[in-house]
Scaffold this motif. Structure first.
Motif, PDB file in Angstrom:
ATOM      1  N   ALA A 238       0.805  -1.224   0.000  1.00 34.90           N
ATOM      2  CA  ALA A 238       0.000   0.000   0.000  1.00 34.90           C
ATOM      3  C   ALA A 238       0.833   1.267   0.000  1.00 34.90           C
ATOM      4  CB  ALA A 238      -0.944   0.005   1.197  1.00 34.90           C
ATOM      5  N   LEU A 239       2.121   1.169   0.314  1.00 33.03           N
ATOM      6  CA  LEU A 239       2.953   2.360   0.400  1.00 33.03           C
ATOM      7  C   LEU A 239       3.000   3.133  -0.919  1.00 33.03           C
ATOM      8  CD1 LEU A 239       5.995   1.118   2.531  1.00 33.03           C
ATOM      9  CD2 LEU A 239       4.233   2.768   3.208  1.00 33.03           C
ATOM     10  N   SER A 240       3.075   2.398  -2.037  1.00 29.67           N
ATOM     11  CA  SER A 240       3.129   3.099  -3.319  1.00 29.67           C
ATOM     12  C   SER A 240       1.810   3.804  -3.612  1.00 29.67           C
ATOM     13  CB  SER A 240       3.498   2.134  -4.461  1.00 29.67           C
ATOM     14  OG  SER A 240       2.499   1.166  -4.666  1.00 29.67           O
ATOM     15  N   GLN A 241       0.687   3.183  -3.220  1.00 25.82           N
ATOM     16  CA  GLN A 241      -0.619   3.815  -3.397  1.00 25.82           C
ATOM     17  C   GLN A 241      -0.755   5.024  -2.472  1.00 25.82           C
ATOM     18  OE1 GLN A 241      -4.443   1.592  -4.382  1.00 25.82           O
ATOM     19  NE2 GLN A 241      -4.822   2.056  -2.241  1.00 25.82           N
ATOM     20  N   ASP A 242      -0.213   4.926  -1.258  1.00 20.17           N
ATOM     21  CA  ASP A 242      -0.228   6.054  -0.323  1.00 20.17           C
ATOM     22  C   ASP A 242       0.475   7.267  -0.925  1.00 20.17           C
ATOM     23  OD1 ASP A 242      -1.545   4.651   1.711  1.00 20.17           O
ATOM     24  OD2 ASP A 242       0.325   3.962   2.608  1.00 20.17           O
ATOM     25  N   LEU A 243       1.666   7.053  -1.456  1.00 18.40           N
ATOM     26  CA  LEU A 243       2.438   8.160  -2.019  1.00 18.40           C
ATOM     27  C   LEU A 243       1.756   8.694  -3.274  1.00 18.40           C
ATOM     28  CD1 LEU A 243       4.872   9.999  -2.094  1.00 18.40           C
ATOM     29  CD2 LEU A 243       6.191   8.160  -3.196  1.00 18.40           C
ATOM     30  N   TRP A 244       1.224   7.790  -4.081  1.00 14.49           N
ATOM     31  CA  TRP A 244       0.493   8.217  -5.284  1.00 14.49           C
ATOM     32  C   TRP A 244      -0.663   9.143  -4.921  1.00 14.49           C
ATOM     33  CZ3 TRP A 244      -4.615   6.374  -6.557  1.00 14.49           C
ATOM     34  CH2 TRP A 244      -5.078   6.845  -7.789  1.00 14.49           C
ATOM     35  N   LEU A 245      -1.465   8.772  -3.927  1.00 14.69           N
ATOM     36  CA  LEU A 245      -2.602   9.599  -3.535  1.00 14.69           C
ATOM     37  C   LEU A 245      -2.145  10.962  -3.007  1.00 14.69           C
ATOM     38  CD1 LEU A 245      -5.201   7.264  -1.768  1.00 14.69           C
ATOM     39  CD2 LEU A 245      -5.573   8.689  -3.779  1.00 14.69           C
ATOM     40  N   LEU A 246      -1.093  10.970  -2.217  1.00 18.39           N
ATOM     41  CA  LEU A 246      -0.565  12.238  -1.724  1.00 18.39           C
ATOM     42  C   LEU A 246      -0.208  13.164  -2.871  1.00 18.39           C
ATOM     43  CD1 LEU A 246       1.848  11.228   1.205  1.00 18.39           C
ATOM     44  CD2 LEU A 246      -0.299  12.493   1.399  1.00 18.39           C
ATOM     45  N   ARG A 247       0.474  12.628  -3.860  1.00 13.66           N
ATOM     46  CA  ARG A 247       0.907  13.452  -4.990  1.00 13.66           C
ATOM     47  C   ARG A 247      -0.264  13.904  -5.849  1.00 13.66           C
ATOM     48  NH1 ARG A 247       6.379  10.015  -6.638  1.00 13.66           N
ATOM     49  NH2 ARG A 247       7.805  11.201  -5.304  1.00 13.66           N
ATOM     50  N   VAL A 248      -1.225  13.021  -6.056  1.00  7.68           N
ATOM     51  CA  VAL A 248      -2.410  13.398  -6.832  1.00  7.68           C
ATOM     52  C   VAL A 248      -3.142  14.553  -6.143  1.00  7.68           C
ATOM     53  CG1 VAL A 248      -4.710  12.621  -7.542  1.00  7.68           C
ATOM     54  CG2 VAL A 248      -2.725  11.165  -7.966  1.00  7.68           C
ATOM     55  N   GLU A 249      -3.293  14.458  -4.833  1.00  6.09           N
ATOM     56  CA  GLU A 249      -4.016  15.485  -4.086  1.00  6.09           C
ATOM     57  C   GLU A 249      -3.269  16.811  -4.065  1.00  6.09           C
ATOM     58  OE1 GLU A 249      -4.365  13.268  -0.512  1.00  6.09           O
ATOM     59  OE2 GLU A 249      -6.286  12.364  -1.071  1.00  6.09           O
ATOM     60  N   GLN A 269       5.325  15.094   8.664  1.00  2.75           N
ATOM     61  CA  GLN A 269       4.303  14.731   9.634  1.00  2.75           C
ATOM     62  C   GLN A 269       2.911  14.958   9.057  1.00  2.75           C
ATOM     63  OE1 GLN A 269       4.742  13.131  12.457  1.00  2.75           O
ATOM     64  NE2 GLN A 269       2.506  13.045  12.726  1.00  2.75           N
ATOM     65  N   ALA A 270       2.753  16.035   8.279  1.00  2.00           N
ATOM     66  CA  ALA A 270       1.464  16.312   7.626  1.00  2.00           C
ATOM     67  C   ALA A 270       1.126  15.212   6.625  1.00  2.00           C
ATOM     68  CB  ALA A 270       1.504  17.674   6.931  1.00  2.00           C
ATOM     69  N   ASP A 271       2.150  14.714   5.912  1.00  2.08           N
ATOM     70  CA  ASP A 271       1.935  13.604   4.977  1.00  2.08           C
ATOM     71  C   ASP A 271       1.430  12.372   5.713  1.00  2.08           C
ATOM     72  OD1 ASP A 271       2.799  15.038   2.748  1.00  2.08           O
ATOM     73  OD2 ASP A 271       4.870  14.319   2.905  1.00  2.08           O
ATOM     74  N   ARG A 272       2.043  12.073   6.842  1.00  6.07           N
ATOM     75  CA  ARG A 272       1.660  10.880   7.598  1.00  6.07           C
ATOM     76  C   ARG A 272       0.239  10.991   8.139  1.00  6.07           C
ATOM     77  NH1 ARG A 272       6.129   7.824   7.959  1.00  6.07           N
ATOM     78  NH2 ARG A 272       8.140   8.883   7.754  1.00  6.07           N
ATOM     79  N   GLU A 273      -0.137  12.185   8.540  1.00  4.15           N
ATOM     80  CA  GLU A 273      -1.506  12.398   9.010  1.00  4.15           C
ATOM     81  C   GLU A 273      -2.493  12.225   7.856  1.00  4.15           C
ATOM     82  OE1 GLU A 273      -2.659  12.816  12.088  1.00  4.15           O
ATOM     83  OE2 GLU A 273      -0.584  12.497  12.780  1.00  4.15           O
ATOM     84  N   LYS A 274      -2.110  12.724   6.680  1.00  2.42           N
ATOM     85  CA  LYS A 274      -2.987  12.590   5.510  1.00  2.42           C
ATOM     86  C   LYS A 274      -3.112  11.129   5.089  1.00  2.42           C
ATOM     87  CE  LYS A 274      -5.577  14.081   2.203  1.00  2.42           C
ATOM     88  NZ  LYS A 274      -6.966  14.465   2.496  1.00  2.42           N
ATOM     89  N   ILE A 275      -2.025  10.378   5.154  1.00  2.00           N
ATOM     90  CA  ILE A 275      -2.066   8.946   4.832  1.00  2.00           C
ATOM     91  C   ILE A 275      -3.020   8.224   5.771  1.00  2.00           C
ATOM     92  CG2 ILE A 275      -0.721   6.805   4.938  1.00  2.00           C
ATOM     93  CD1 ILE A 275       1.641   8.386   3.796  1.00  2.00           C
ATOM     94  N   LYS A 276      -2.994   8.595   7.049  1.00  2.00           N
ATOM     95  CA  LYS A 276      -3.888   7.981   8.034  1.00  2.00           C
ATOM     96  C   LYS A 276      -5.355   8.232   7.659  1.00  2.00           C
ATOM     97  CE  LYS A 276      -2.222   8.309  12.095  1.00  2.00           C
ATOM     98  NZ  LYS A 276      -1.845   8.821  13.455  1.00  2.00           N
ATOM     99  N   ILE A 277      -5.629   9.443   7.205  1.00  2.00           N
ATOM    100  CA  ILE A 277      -6.995   9.775   6.763  1.00  2.00           C
ATOM    101  C   ILE A 277      -7.348   9.014   5.495  1.00  2.00           C
ATOM    102  CG2 ILE A 277      -8.444  11.643   5.870  1.00  2.00           C
ATOM    103  CD1 ILE A 277      -6.851  13.544   7.734  1.00  2.00           C
ATOM    104  N   ASN A 278      -6.412   8.977   4.549  1.00  2.00           N
ATOM    105  CA  ASN A 278      -6.669   8.286   3.283  1.00  2.00           C
ATOM    106  C   ASN A 278      -6.893   6.791   3.462  1.00  2.00           C
ATOM    107  OD1 ASN A 278      -6.617  10.508   1.589  1.00  2.00           O
ATOM    108  ND2 ASN A 278      -4.439  10.319   1.097  1.00  2.00           N
ATOM    109  N   ARG A 279      -6.288   6.203   4.475  1.00  2.00           N
ATOM    110  CA  ARG A 279      -6.457   4.764   4.705  1.00  2.00           C
ATOM    111  C   ARG A 279      -7.915   4.405   5.029  1.00  2.00           C
ATOM    112  NH1 ARG A 279      -1.894   1.282   5.659  1.00  2.00           N
ATOM    113  NH2 ARG A 279      -0.266   2.032   4.252  1.00  2.00           N
ATOM    114  N   LYS A 280      -8.717   5.397   5.455  1.00  4.75           N
ATOM    115  CA  LYS A 280     -10.134   5.144   5.696  1.00  4.75           C
ATOM    116  C   LYS A 280     -10.884   4.900   4.393  1.00  4.75           C
ATOM    117  CE  LYS A 280     -10.198   8.075   9.826  1.00  4.75           C
ATOM    118  NZ  LYS A 280     -10.745   9.323  10.416  1.00  4.75           N
ATOM    119  N   ARG A 281     -10.263   5.258   3.291  1.00  2.00           N
ATOM    120  CA  ARG A 281     -10.862   5.051   1.967  1.00  2.00           C
ATOM    121  C   ARG A 281     -10.540   3.657   1.422  1.00  2.00           C
ATOM    122  NH1 ARG A 281      -8.075  10.289  -0.654  1.00  2.00           N
ATOM    123  NH2 ARG A 281      -9.029   9.534  -2.582  1.00  2.00           N
TER     124      ARG A 281
END
Length: 330
Positions: A238-249, A269-281
């Motif tokens: 999932a790490l690659s999908q996490d980074l992909w979503l961050l960059r898309v956003e 730290q902001a990235d990690r918080e956003k990843i935590k939110i995105n994982r709910k998707r």
């Protein structure tokens, strides 16, 4: 439980659009063998990371290479187009592949204002027209234009025994109520905004009115899923999908990064918080974890079909995830 696939045709870094499109055709044929119900294509414009710009073309391409799986759009960006033209395009597909075509539509603008204007050839179309456009689309498909309609007398062609079902893609109660009032299917985009699903489905099921296009309510949940050998393996993928979503956003590179690039990336730290939110998707884990979480979500949403997105850099891992998911439910 029914499973389907929503393919955005995500391009991995280091790969061409043509190579990625070939993989979509391979995945669709495998999905049919594994028992998936539908294979839909998204519509995205002016991006180098997603190769599905014309779902209608992709649908014809895939339908010609498969025999039983339903093919569809997830979805046509109706505000940018003519409902009559969309109706005729999908009637054409239905005539070519009877009983296998789904018409998913949404009100997404499809990109920036400049992209929207390019799609409409500089005609400034209001998003507030979407409900009227969707209503007109159902009229054209069912041959039921009212006598006071400005285009009364026009018949969308070619004529087919049954028009393709219409599905509205939405993110909350407003879209759900609209789909219910028109008597069409509803697809909730859990993979975009997971917070309003329960309320949206309650609104849809409670207010559904049968129509010439659909007699009973039908709901599908679109969701990111990564099914690995173990919870740890899935989280790693999932790490690659996490980074992909961050960059898309952030409006950055929309191609799928490799796991190596994701490991080397310096997450703030902001990235990690956003990843935590995105994982709910998403649903991420072993077969047992994925099964438990999807069954729980199906119970909460009162729906029995998931439309799955798995956007990984490795095509082999992507295929394995879809196959493991099929092994659970199909």
């Amino acid at each position: 439980m029914h499973l389907s696939i929503l393919d955005q045709v995500p391009i991995p870094k280091g790969q061409t659009a043509s190579e990625t499109l070939l993989q979509s055709a391979e995945l669709a044929k495998l999905a049919e063998q594994w028992g998936y119900k539908r294979y839909w294509f998204a519509e995205h414009h002016s991006t180098k990371g997603l190769a599905s710009t014309a779902p209608e073309i992709m649908m014809a391409h895939i339908a010609a290479r498969t025999r039983t799986i339903r093919v569809g759009s997830g979805g046509v960006l109706l505000p940018q187009y003519s409902p009559f033209k969309v109706a005729e395009t999908f009637l054409q597909l239905e005539a070519l592949y009877p009983g296998r075509i789904d018409l998913g539509v949404g009100r997404s603008p499809g990109g920036t204002m400049k992209t929207r204007l390019a799609l409409t050839d500089s005609i400034k179309k209001s998003m507030t027209q979407y409900p009227r456009q969707l209503l007109d689309l159902t009229y054209y498909l069912s041959g039921s234009l009212p006598s006071d309609h400005p285009y009364y007398g026009i018949k969308a062609s070619p004529s087919v025994p049954s028009p393709p079902p219409v599905w509205e893609l939405g993110l909350g109660e407003n879209s759900a109520l609209q789909a219910a009032s028109l008597g069409i299917g509803y697809v909730f985009g859990h993979f975009i905004h997971p917070d309003r699903g329960q309320e949206a489905y309650k609104a849809y099921y409670s207010n559904f009115a049968p129509s010439p296009l659909l007699k009973q309510p039908a709901g599908i949940t679109a969701i990111f899923v990564i099914c690995g050998e173990s919870d740890e393996h899935a989280a790693e993928l999932a790490l690659s999908q996490d980074l992909w979503l961050l960059r898309v956003e952030k409006g950055l590179d929309s191609r799928i990064p490799s796991l190596e690039e994701a490991h080397a990336y310096s997450f703030s730290q902001a990235d990690r918080e956003k990843i935590k939110i995105n994982r709910k998707r998403m649903v991420i884990g072993s077969s047992q974890t994925v099964k438990r979480q999807l069954e729980s979500l199906a119970e909460r949403y009162q729906t029995n079909e998931f439309m799955v997105l798995t956007n990984l850099h490795s095509f082999e891992e992507r295929k394995k995830s879809y196959e493991k998911l099929a092994d659970i439910f199909l």
